[in-house]
Design an enzyme around this catalytic site. Structure first.
Site, PDB file in Angstrom:
ATOM      1  CG  ASP A 152      -1.822   1.290   1.523  1.00 27.52           C
ATOM      2  OD1 ASP A 152      -2.008   2.261   0.255  1.00 27.52           O
ATOM      3  OD2 ASP A 152      -2.016   1.409   1.851  1.00 27.52           O
TER       4      ASP A 152
ATOM      5  CG  ASN B 259      -3.188   4.957  -1.898  1.00 27.89           C
ATOM      6  OD1 ASN B 259      -3.528   3.775  -0.607  1.00 27.89           O
ATOM      7  ND2 ASN B 259      -4.811   5.710  -2.575  1.00 27.89           N
TER       8      ASN B 259
ATOM      9  CG  ASP C  12      -6.340   2.700   0.570  1.00 20.22           C
ATOM     10  OD1 ASP C  12      -5.018   2.055   0.086  1.00 20.22           O
ATOM     11  OD2 ASP C  12      -6.680   2.264  -0.616  1.00 20.22           O
TER      12      ASP C  12
ATOM     13  CG  ASP D   6      -0.961   1.418  -3.753  1.00 18.78           C
ATOM     14  OD1 ASP D   6       0.225   0.866  -4.410  1.00 18.78           O
ATOM     15  OD2 ASP D   6      -1.403   1.651  -3.014  1.00 18.78           O
TER      16      ASP D   6
ATOM     17  CG  ASP E 119      -5.660 -12.451 -13.265  1.00 12.93           C
ATOM     18  OD1 ASP E 119      -6.540 -12.956 -14.554  1.00 12.93           O
ATOM     19  OD2 ASP E 119      -5.079 -13.274 -12.475  1.00 12.93           O
TER      20      ASP E 119
ATOM     21  CG  ASP F  93     -10.048 -15.611 -14.132  1.00 12.16           C
ATOM     22  OD1 ASP F  93      -9.637 -17.008 -13.281  1.00 12.16           O
ATOM     23  OD2 ASP F  93     -11.441 -16.198 -14.645  1.00 12.16           O
TER      24      ASP F  93
ATOM     25  CD  GLU G 180      -7.753 -20.009 -13.893  1.00 12.70           C
ATOM     26  OE1 GLU G 180      -8.014 -20.381 -12.124  1.00 12.70           O
ATOM     27  OE2 GLU G 180      -8.439 -19.523 -13.887  1.00 12.70           O
TER      28      GLU G 180
ATOM     29  CG  HIS H 103      -4.468 -15.562  -6.688  1.00 16.07           C
ATOM     30  ND1 HIS H 103      -4.851 -16.775  -7.889  1.00 16.07           N
ATOM     31  CD2 HIS H 103      -6.190 -15.729  -6.918  1.00 16.07           C
ATOM     32  CE1 HIS H 103      -5.360 -16.327  -8.748  1.00 16.07           C
ATOM     33  NE2 HIS H 103      -6.437 -15.919  -8.569  1.00 16.07           N
ATOM     34  CG  ASP H 104      -7.196 -19.271  -7.331  1.00 19.89           C
ATOM     35  OD1 ASP H 104      -7.703 -18.167  -6.255  1.00 19.89           O
ATOM     36  OD2 ASP H 104      -7.419 -19.300  -8.516  1.00 19.89           O
TER      37      ASP H 104
HETATM   38  O1  TEU Z   1      -9.852 -19.720 -11.018  1.00 23.66           O
HETATM   39  C1  TEU Z   1     -10.654 -20.234 -11.610  1.00 23.66           C
HETATM   40  C2  TEU Z   1     -11.094 -21.348 -11.377  1.00 23.66           C
HETATM   41  O2  TEU Z   1     -11.057 -21.932  -9.973  1.00 23.66           O
HETATM   42  C3  TEU Z   1     -11.920 -22.640 -11.967  1.00 23.66           C
HETATM   43  O3  TEU Z   1     -11.338 -22.531 -13.049  1.00 23.66           O
HETATM   44  C4  TEU Z   1     -11.306 -23.671 -11.474  1.00 23.66           C
HETATM   45  O4  TEU Z   1     -11.210 -24.748 -12.242  1.00 23.66           O
HETATM   46  C5  TEU Z   1     -12.304 -24.729 -10.550  1.00 23.66           C
HETATM   47  O5  TEU Z   1     -12.637 -23.882  -9.780  1.00 23.66           O
HETATM   48  C6  TEU Z   1     -11.601 -25.960 -10.302  1.00 23.66           C
HETATM   49  O6  TEU Z   1     -12.617 -26.371  -9.170  1.00 23.66           O
HETATM   50  C7  TEU Z   1      -9.926 -18.506 -11.735  1.00 23.66           C
HETATM   51  C8  TEU Z   1      -9.320 -17.385 -10.149  1.00 23.66           C
HETATM   52  O7  TEU Z   1      -8.531 -18.080 -10.297  1.00 23.66           O
HETATM   53  C9  TEU Z   1      -9.991 -17.283  -8.864  1.00 23.66           C
HETATM   54  O8  TEU Z   1      -9.565 -16.419  -7.745  1.00 23.66           O
HETATM   55  C10 TEU Z   1     -11.489 -17.453  -9.012  1.00 23.66           C
HETATM   56  O9  TEU Z   1     -12.448 -16.770  -8.156  1.00 23.66           O
HETATM   57  C11 TEU Z   1     -11.722 -17.340 -10.914  1.00 23.66           C
HETATM   58  O10 TEU Z   1     -11.890 -17.342 -11.425  1.00 23.66           O
HETATM   59  C12 TEU Z   1     -13.012 -16.886 -10.953  1.00 23.66           C
HETATM   60  O11 TEU Z   1     -12.763 -15.844 -11.943  1.00 23.66           O
HETATM   61 CA    CA Z   2      -3.491   2.036  -1.423  1.00 24.23          CA
END
Ligand code: TEU
Ligand code: CA
Length: 554
Positions: free
Chosen positions: A21, A23, A25, A29, A98, A199, A249, A321-322
């Site tokens: 961050d 700024n 908040d 960013d 992305d 995505d 993806e 991130h998932d």
């Molecule tokens: O994730 C996609 C995703 O999780 C599915 O395509 C996956 O095949 C399925 O869930 C399997 O369990 C992406 C992003 O990485 C995620 O953070 C987003 O929430 C999601 O797309 C929706 O845009």
């Molecule tokens: Ca910020």
């Protein structure tokens, strides 16, 4: 394989909301990313994948875009974004955007107009169907639980959302929608980005023959026959002619589709190899079976390497991130440490493919177990909680489940130093910083020789070594010592060149036999190994490996 600039990419994923961050908040960013470019250069990366920064109500953390041509004000301005691309470019780093084209946000103007007139021009931008009496059109499920259909006001129309209710699926069958999206992708390419991470791109086509009752509840929207026509057209009309690096993806294609998707003339430059992400000791299936899980993962990983070799380069990812952090998916808490983190990272990094790191991985950030459900923020995590309660699990157990499984674990703010909030921000951040920031942070690892960060820097240097680079990129991967359950060992070979990677995944010491004489140790995660190439093996070739030891040699 024809050489491409991205074959030598060392990627790094930034989840901007939690990066830095600037700024005040409490939200990370774009200027925060620009400010740290020199850190990324120092680490050795040359491709930066930035999670979505388009305008969004943030129902799914930016994966719900309400304006494709604007930057969300919480992240900064278009000038900030252009400056990031420029400053990155000066440092030899290309930025991947992305991009989410499977769905928009429910606040996108197209969707607003569609809601006013579901049968009109914009209604045809989305997947809208008539319900059956008082029921949705069919039994399709959303990835995040519940029906994938949402009723439109008090009409008998429903719109489709395979993710959250705030992410209506676009109707890719409509050529006008496709053209709008292609024009938009081209506008971004014109701004000088290096390419895209596309995505959920294998969900564009829906199969209305499939009513959702089958064994796989998502087959109706996953790699549906005919999707290739969309992907081919998208490539030809946008990034194809531009020499851009595009990662798809894509989950679960058939082996015979590999080249069509990621071969030399495939729809994408590459796709993620999610193998290592899918194995998790925390799931009920693998509970108490860490050793078996690691072996199963190894075997699948090698099968993928074999199938892919000579045809495509996949992206090697251990974290994103998932998912929860890697060491915590593979080991019990007491073994989540420097050794497991470094060994797992290198195990993945030297396989054939294009490696990507995820922010915080290089300093060994860990999952932050929460005491209360309201410490989580993410829709998908809350759904998992509700689902657990519906299954009759107690609140405590449901929370314990989230502490192992939630995809939010990797989203805690980056721990830069030991100042309040880990140097991420100077006020309470949008998402709690892991209290272990006082021990785990970049500042105290940056110059220490024995730190994980230094290990990662060395690891990247080894992969970039001029005389080895082609071997790492184009070499074949050949497993060995496969009869030893707890050893992950592979040889990389290209013509006369060879190198070996050996991981002891066991938490105990062990011994292996290598007939070849080791000439040089390229990387190891125990001190002193490198200076001792000669006495690493005994005269018969035996090597004793310490718990979770990694050795790379040639
Ligand atoms: O994730 C996609 C995703 O999780 C599915 O395509 C996956 O095949 C399925 O869930 C399997 O369990 C992406 C992003 O990485 C995620 O953070 C987003 O929430 C999601 O797309 C929706 O845009
Ligand atoms: Ca910020």
């Amino acid at each position: 394989m024809k050489r491409k600039w991205w074959h030598s990419a060392i990627g790094y994923q930034v989840y901007p909301r939690s990066f830095q961050d600037t700024n005040h908040d409490g939200i990370g960013d774009i200027p925060g990313v620009t400010d740290h470019l020199d850190d990324l250069v120092r680490l050795g990366i040359n491709v930066l994948w930035l999670c979505p920064v388009n305008r969004s109500p943030m129902m799914d953390s930016g994966y719900d875009i309400s304006d494709y041509d604007k930057i969300d004000p919480s992240f900064g301005t278009m000038e900030d974004y252009e400056r990031l691309i420029e400053e990155a470019g000066k440092r030899g780093i290309r930025v991947l955007m992305d991009m989410v084209v499977n769905h928009t946000s429910c606040e996108h103007p197209w969707f607003r107009k569609a809601m006013e007139d579901p049968e009109g021009e914009y209604g045809a931008y989305y997947v809208i169907r008539k319900g059956k009496k008082d029921d949705p059109p069919n039994g399709w499920r959303s990835f995040f639980g519940g029906s994938a259909w949402e009723r439109i006001g008090d009409t008998n129309f429903y719109y489709l959302h395979i993710f959250t209710v705030g992410q209506p699926d676009l109707n890719w069958e409509n050529p006008q929608v496709r053209q709008e999206l292609y024009d938009m992708l081209n506008r971004w390419l014109d701004r000088g980005i290096g390419g895209f991470r596309m995505d959920s791109i294998n969900h564009l086509k829906k199969n209305f023959e499939d009513d959702g009752e089958g064994e796989n509840p998502f087959s109706y929207c996953t790699n549906v026959e005919g999707i290739g026509e969309f992907l081919r057209e998208m490539k030809d009309k946008t990034y194809g002619p531009r020499n851009s690096f595009v990662i798809g993806e894509v989950n679960g294609i058939r082996p015979d589709q590999l080249e069509e998707y990621a071969g030399e003339n495939g729809y994408f430059s590459t796709m993620f190899d999610f193998t290592c992400m899918r194995y998790r000791i925390g799931t009920s299936f693998w509970k108490e079976k860490g050793r078996k899980m690691r072996k199963a993962c190894r075997d699948e990983m090698f099968r993928v390497q074999e199938k892919v070799w000579g045809k495509a380069l996949l992206c090697n990812v251990m974290e994103n991130h998932d998912t929860p952090r890697a060491a915590e998916r593979f080991y019990q808490q007491e073994h989540v440490n420097f050794y497991s983190k470094s060994m797992l990272a290198a195990m993945d990094f030297f396989l054939g493919g294009i490696p990507f790191l995820y922010q915080g991985q290089e300093i060994g950030m860990t999952d932050y177990k929460k005491d209360r459900i309201d410490q989580f923020k993410d829709f998908a995590t809350f759904r998992l909680y509700e689902e657990s309660l519906e299954q009759g699990i107690s609140k405590e157990e449901a929370l314990a489940r989230l502490n192992v499984e939630s995809r939010e674990h990797a989203r805690t703010p980056v721990q830069w130093d030991d100042s309040p909030w880990g140097g991420f921000s100077d006020r309470i951040p949008w998402f709690d910083v892991n209290p272990n920031y006082r021990e785990i942070n970049l500042a105290n690892q940056k110059t220490r020789e024995d730190s994980l960060y230094t290990f990662f820097r060395e690891m990247i240097q080894v992969r970039k070594k001029e005389e080895l680079q082609d071997l790492w990129i184009y070499g074949e991967t050949k497993p060995f010592l496969e009869n030893l359950e707890e050893i992950i060992a592979y040889e990389r070979r290209l013509g006369e060149r060879q190198a070996w990677v050996v991981c002891n995944t066991s938490t105990e010491k062990t011994e292996i036999l290598i007939e070849e004489r080791i000439r040089e140790i390229l990387l190891g995660n125990y001190p002193d190994r490198r200076s001792q190439a000669e006495n690493c093996q005994d005269k018969d070739g035996r090597i004793s490996l310490k718990p979770m030891e990694l050795l790379i040699f040639c």
